[in-house]
Design an enzyme around this catalytic site. Sequence first.
Site, PDB file in Angstrom:
ATOM      1  N   TYR A 142      -9.164  35.950 -43.993  1.00 26.59           N
ATOM      2  CA  TYR A 142      -8.800  35.030 -45.074  1.00 26.59           C
ATOM      3  C   TYR A 142      -9.718  33.829 -44.998  1.00 26.59           C
ATOM      4  CZ  TYR A 142      -6.094  31.856 -48.047  1.00 26.59           C
ATOM      5  OH  TYR A 142      -5.703  30.993 -49.028  1.00 26.59           O
ATOM      6  N   ASP A 237     -16.145  30.968 -40.019  1.00 25.57           N
ATOM      7  CA  ASP A 237     -14.994  30.252 -40.555  1.00 25.57           C
ATOM      8  C   ASP A 237     -14.072  29.939 -39.385  1.00 25.57           C
ATOM      9  OD1 ASP A 237     -12.647  29.396 -41.641  1.00 25.57           O
ATOM     10  OD2 ASP A 237     -12.477  30.999 -43.132  1.00 25.57           O
ATOM     11  N   LYS A 265      -7.679  22.559 -40.876  1.00 25.95           N
ATOM     12  CA  LYS A 265      -6.466  22.506 -40.060  1.00 25.95           C
ATOM     13  C   LYS A 265      -6.490  21.424 -38.967  1.00 25.95           C
ATOM     14  CE  LYS A 265      -4.799  26.857 -41.662  1.00 25.95           C
ATOM     15  NZ  LYS A 265      -5.625  27.957 -42.123  1.00 25.95           N
TER      16      LYS A 265
HETATM   17  C1  LIG Z   1      -6.199  28.320 -43.530  1.00 21.77           C
HETATM   18  C2  LIG Z   1      -7.515  28.964 -43.621  1.00 21.77           C
HETATM   19  C3  LIG Z   1      -8.406  28.715 -44.675  1.00 21.77           C
HETATM   20  C4  LIG Z   1      -8.010  27.902 -45.876  1.00 21.77           C
HETATM   21  O1  LIG Z   1      -7.713  26.592 -45.569  1.00 21.77           O
HETATM   22  P1  LIG Z   1      -6.813  25.734 -46.600  1.00 21.77           P
HETATM   23  O2  LIG Z   1      -6.826  24.356 -46.016  1.00 21.77           O
HETATM   24  O3  LIG Z   1      -5.464  26.383 -46.616  1.00 21.77           O
HETATM   25  O4  LIG Z   1      -7.488  25.812 -47.922  1.00 21.77           O
HETATM   26  C5  LIG Z   1      -9.672  29.259 -44.614  1.00 21.77           C
HETATM   27  N1  LIG Z   1     -10.049  30.023 -43.575  1.00 21.77           N
HETATM   28  C6  LIG Z   1      -9.226  30.298 -42.554  1.00 21.77           C
HETATM   29  C7  LIG Z   1      -9.713  31.131 -41.421  1.00 21.77           C
HETATM   30  C8  LIG Z   1      -7.931  29.799 -42.550  1.00 21.77           C
HETATM   31  O5  LIG Z   1      -7.097  30.110 -41.558  1.00 21.77           O
END
Ligand SMILES: *Cc1c(COP(=O)(O)O)cnc(C)c1O
Length: 429
Positions: A142, A237, A265
Amino acid sequence: MQTKDNLFEYARKYIPGGVNSPVRSFQSIGIDPVFMHHGKGASITDERGRSYIDYCMSWGALIAGHADPAVTDNIIDAAQKGTSFGTATRKEVELARMIAEAVPSIDRVRLVNSGTEAVMSAVRLARGYTGRDKVVKFEGAYHGHADHLLGRAGSGAATFGVPDCAGVPEDFVKHTLVLPFNDPEKLEDAIKEHGDSLAAIVTEPVMANCGVIPPRDGFLQQMREAADRCGAVLIFDEVITGFRLSYGGAQQCYGVTPDITCLGKIIGGGMPVGAFGGRKEIMNHLAPDGDVYQAGTLSGNPVSVSAGIAILDKLEALRPYKQLRERTERLCRGLEKGAEQADLDVEVSRTGSMFSLFFTALPPVDYNGAQQQDTETFAHFFRAMLKQGIYMSPSAFETNFLSIAHEEKDVEKTVEGAMRAFELCSNTG
Ligand SMILES: *Cc1c(COP(=O)(O)O)cnc(C)c1O
């Protein structure tokens, strides 16, 4: 309006599905979602006054626990001085410096407002930098909800993505190539076939949005080598893994340095934030110096940035990673033992302070995104844990997180609760 007793009904009247992000709705759990009122340390308390040990931790954003005093003080202090100016500030430079000094791949970093924005902008930058369009991503990963990253694998070996979401035109995912994670041959084939037109390989270095799936030995190194060979940009990511697996993120743990890193995060200490950074010759392609446009009214706002500085200060001083890892290991051993005693097929997967339960006999490392879990048994387990005051992430495909605030007694209570929950699952199963 009985707002206290029928909060979900009340919410659904005004908010689609009653929630501002889908997984909060408990749809796969079979009960109404819990509305939280406040949190402190490892504990959260709902609107009815029931408290839970929290393992969702705002999806990993809260590594110091809820309402950490240092973070809270910084937020209050910043808010009193003005929440946004739409100008440059000293504090955002401070946070950028801390990130650049911590994360091996980052010389320069730009702050945004969410992880979604970070990855979306990183991919645009990679395309602008390479002058190419195609992007490799992995099944089950994701990267936020940008259109072109909401593709899933089509049928056939190395196909381009098909939209995984209504409202995303096929044209928007036609440059997104979706591959199975931990499959070296598929990656090799894709590079052979599409390497010349590949702008980027985007990956979570440890998959954490379909349960915890660590990379097989050498898989991240292979990505690095493949990206170098074909001239693509390697994007990690690390929105979840950044400052969670170590102070330098997953790239420090695995010794593989990407070209661009996305963060989110943890670096916001529970406030909205995101960031992407990398080598300066790539980052310099961003506007205003370069021709890749990227902007944000509230980007680098003093409140988020102050929360971020407080948390990074704390992590740098404490370096809590070994202790977090050991505590998580003890918890997971307990969970494994509980599942075994109840004779349930549950695989417990963990990396650092992240863990997840796979209600299946298949080892997580073989997960290819298409594999089914026994989500019904998971839902049963989740409900049984909730009743005992333990709040797990509310989906079989989501990760659980420990924070610095989780103590040994929390771990013990969780293991005891899980033993009972597994027994209940086993008896009904
Ligand atoms: C949570 C998450 C996102 C998206 O971040 P948001 O602040 O919710 O837009 C992207 N990549 C990873 C791996 C994530 O866990």
